[in-house]
Design a protein around this motif. Structure first.
Motif, short mmCIF file in Angstrom:
data_model
loop_
_atom_site.label_atom_id
_atom_site.label_comp_id
_atom_site.label_asym_id
_atom_site.label_seq_id
_atom_site.Cartn_x
_atom_site.Cartn_y
_atom_site.Cartn_z
N THR A 175 -15.30 -12.71 -0.52
CA THR A 175 -14.75 -12.79 0.82
C THR A 175 -15.51 -12.00 2.00
N THR A 176 -16.37 -11.27 1.39
CA THR A 176 -17.22 -10.44 2.56
C THR A 176 -18.49 -11.11 2.88
N ARG A 177 -19.18 -11.98 1.92
CA ARG A 177 -20.34 -12.70 2.31
C ARG A 177 -20.31 -14.09 1.95
N PRO A 178 -19.54 -14.99 2.62
CA PRO A 178 -19.36 -16.32 2.31
C PRO A 178 -20.57 -16.99 2.72
N ASP A 179 -21.44 -16.41 3.38
CA ASP A 179 -22.74 -17.06 3.63
C ASP A 179 -23.71 -17.29 2.39
N LEU A 180 -23.54 -16.45 1.47
CA LEU A 180 -24.24 -16.55 0.30
C LEU A 180 -23.73 -17.55 -0.79
N GLY A 181 -22.70 -18.29 -0.52
CA GLY A 181 -22.26 -19.43 -1.46
C GLY A 181 -21.98 -18.67 -2.97
N ASP A 182 -22.55 -19.34 -3.90
CA ASP A 182 -22.35 -18.70 -5.35
C ASP A 182 -23.40 -17.61 -5.38
N VAL A 183 -22.82 -16.60 -5.40
CA VAL A 183 -23.49 -15.23 -5.50
C VAL A 183 -23.96 -15.21 -7.23
N ALA A 184 -23.66 -15.61 -7.86
CA ALA A 184 -23.78 -15.66 -9.33
C ALA A 184 -24.97 -16.50 -9.74
N GLN A 185 -25.32 -17.16 -8.74
CA GLN A 185 -26.63 -18.42 -8.77
C GLN A 185 -26.65 -19.08 -10.02
N GLY A 186 -25.30 -19.37 -10.49
CA GLY A 186 -25.37 -20.32 -11.82
C GLY A 186 -25.28 -19.42 -13.06
N LYS A 187 -25.35 -18.35 -13.12
CA LYS A 187 -25.45 -17.47 -14.42
C LYS A 187 -24.14 -16.91 -14.54
N LEU A 188 -24.08 -16.69 -16.08
CA LEU A 188 -22.79 -15.84 -16.51
C LEU A 188 -23.22 -14.32 -15.98
#
Length: 462
Positions: A175-188
């Motif tokens: 909610t705080t950084r919607p600009d980042l998209g997927d912050v997990a970068q496809g990782k678990l």
């Protein structure tokens, strides 16, 4: 004389033994789990490993009787990271029945004629008399690769096919950084990589809360005592072993707050996305904040709601003013996936939605009565509702699960719902198509097939 006395004493001893056995077999029911294990661990391991093939065969036979488990993806419909959404009604109808004919029948007629689809009955745990946390193999394999921590159970496996489960690893939206998209970068997300991924994105409290959510602590089946279901002593499980990446991997368990065992509900792990807008937590919704839920999970739910065994196995008592708060603060940042066809009020943007979705929205707020519980913008009313599904079937025991009454269940948010199969509180509905048919029958809506198709299109747009 001595022989007679010896014979008499033997009879008396046998009588005492019989009485003792009678006391064991006739003992009153207890709310508590046995604390002292009476078998050597090696014996338990050997016995349960030998029983495992029959246990799993029984569960797979039930699933195949109830459902079409084929991998059949919907054309052009995917979850947030691209996993195909499964298509079609998977619950099998009684022989010679159709959904239209069934929808025209009264509940008592369906019950008396035994026409309620078996896939709409409560879903048992893979081994209901045993219960406990069970994880999909893809999660077990990744945790073993990253942490060398083994979540394999020697007595049973997860039961639903991978293609019917949420995508893995799931994306994380903040909610705080919607600009980042997927912050997990496809990782678990694990204890091994969280700092690398989130340092500079979270504040120090949130980062510490995330660390605790990823730290293994002892649990009923995964602990360092002889009363466990992992072959080796285990460091335990983490909050994010079920709520993987703050979402869900469909791991299952039994609720800790119902006794006796046959009446305990199977749990389909709910997503933590959007948890900041929710107000009821726990399987019976007795917890009123995410802080309550976080503390309760560690103290009680990890141990089937039994604080006595928790003490034995290593309960993790969190400090409310810091640790619990930090964990809750991170969870409150987890956002729903983007829904580009919705406007700021959570309704369809008419310039972006197609005709089927728009018709489905009208059904959702009209004939379908969905909005009575699922109000926009997040499509929940934060209340409990009793669907009284038991009026459609006679009480029955299935694989150790007593199918009687579910009682009130929580209204879960429908935002991002296509990313969270299976559905209902126990995962008995494998697809959104199944869910539409279930509520059409249970709420006696009498939707036509085109109306069901349009409603499904709207749900997929959320």
């Amino acid at each position: 004389m001595r022989k007679a006395l010896s014979a008499t004493l033997a009879l008396v001893a046998a009588g005492f033994a019989s009485a003792a056995q009678a006391q064991v077999s006739d003992k009153p029911p207890s709310s508590y789990s046995p604390v002292v294990t009476t078998e050597p661990f090696a014996t338990i391991l050997s016995r349960m490993q030998a029983e495992k093939p029959a246990v799993m065969r029984r569960q797979f036979d039930l699933l195949n009787e109830r459902y079409d488990l084929a991998n059949r993806a919907a054309a052009g419909v995917t979850m947030a990271r691209g996993k195909p959404v499964q298509d079609g009604v998977r619950v099998k109808l009684p022989a010679g029945q159709s959904w239209d004919r069934l929808g025209a029948m009264r509940p008592e007629e369906i019950r008396d004629r035994d026409q309620f689809p078996k896939g709409f009955l409560p879903l048992p745990h893979p081994n209901h008399p045993e219960g406990g946390m069970v994880f999909p193999k893809f999660h077990i394999d990744e945790i073993k690769r990253q942490e060398a921590r083994d979540l394999t159970r020697f007595d049973l496996d997860f039961d639903l096919p991978d293609h019917l489960l949420p995508e893995f690893p799931a994306p994380i939206f903040l909610t705080t950084r919607p600009d980042l998209g997927d912050v997990a970068q496809g990782k678990l997300l694990t204890i091994d990589n969280f700092f690398e991924l989130f340092n500079g994105v979270l504040n120090p409290k949130q980062l510490e809360g995330l660390r605790l959510l990823l730290t293994p602590f002892p649990q009923q089946q995964f602990n360092q005592t002889e009363d466990r279901r992992s072959e080796r002593p285990s460091r335990g499980v983490t909050c994010f072993d079920c709520h993987a990446n703050g979402h869900t991997n469909a791991s299952t368990h039994l609720v800790g707050d119902i006794r006796p065992q046959p009446f305990r509900h199977r749990i389909d792990t709910p997503s933590l996305r959007g948890v900041n807008i929710q107000r009821l937590f726990g399987s019976q919704r007795a917890l009123k904040s995410i802080e309550d839920f976080t503390e309760f999970e560690q103290r009680a739910a990890y141990f089937d709601g039994d604080p006595v065994t928790a003490t034995k196995k290593g309960v993790n008592v969190l400090e409310r003013g810091s640790q619990v708060h930090f964990m809750a603060e991170f969870q409150a940042l987890l956002d729903f996936p983007p829904a580009p066809k919705l406007n700021v009020m959570g309704r369809l943007d008419r310039s972006k939605a197609n005709e089927s979705e728009l018709r489905g929205e009208a059904i959702f707020f009209g004939k379908g009565q969905c909005a009575a519980c699922h109000a926009p913008p997040y499509y929940t009313d934060n209340l409990m509702h009793n669907l009284r599904v038991e009026r459609f079937y006679k009480p029955q025991t299935v694989n150790g699960r007593m199918a009687a009454a579910d009682g009130p269940i929580k209204t879960f948010p429908l935002r991002g719902i296509k990313d969270s199969p299976p559905y209902l509180h126990d995962g008995r509905l494998l697809t959104l198509d199944d869910t539409v048919e279930f509520f059409n029958l249970v709420l006696e809506l009498k939707l036509t097939q085109p109306e069901k198709t349009d409603l499904l299109a709207f749900l997929r747009a959320l």
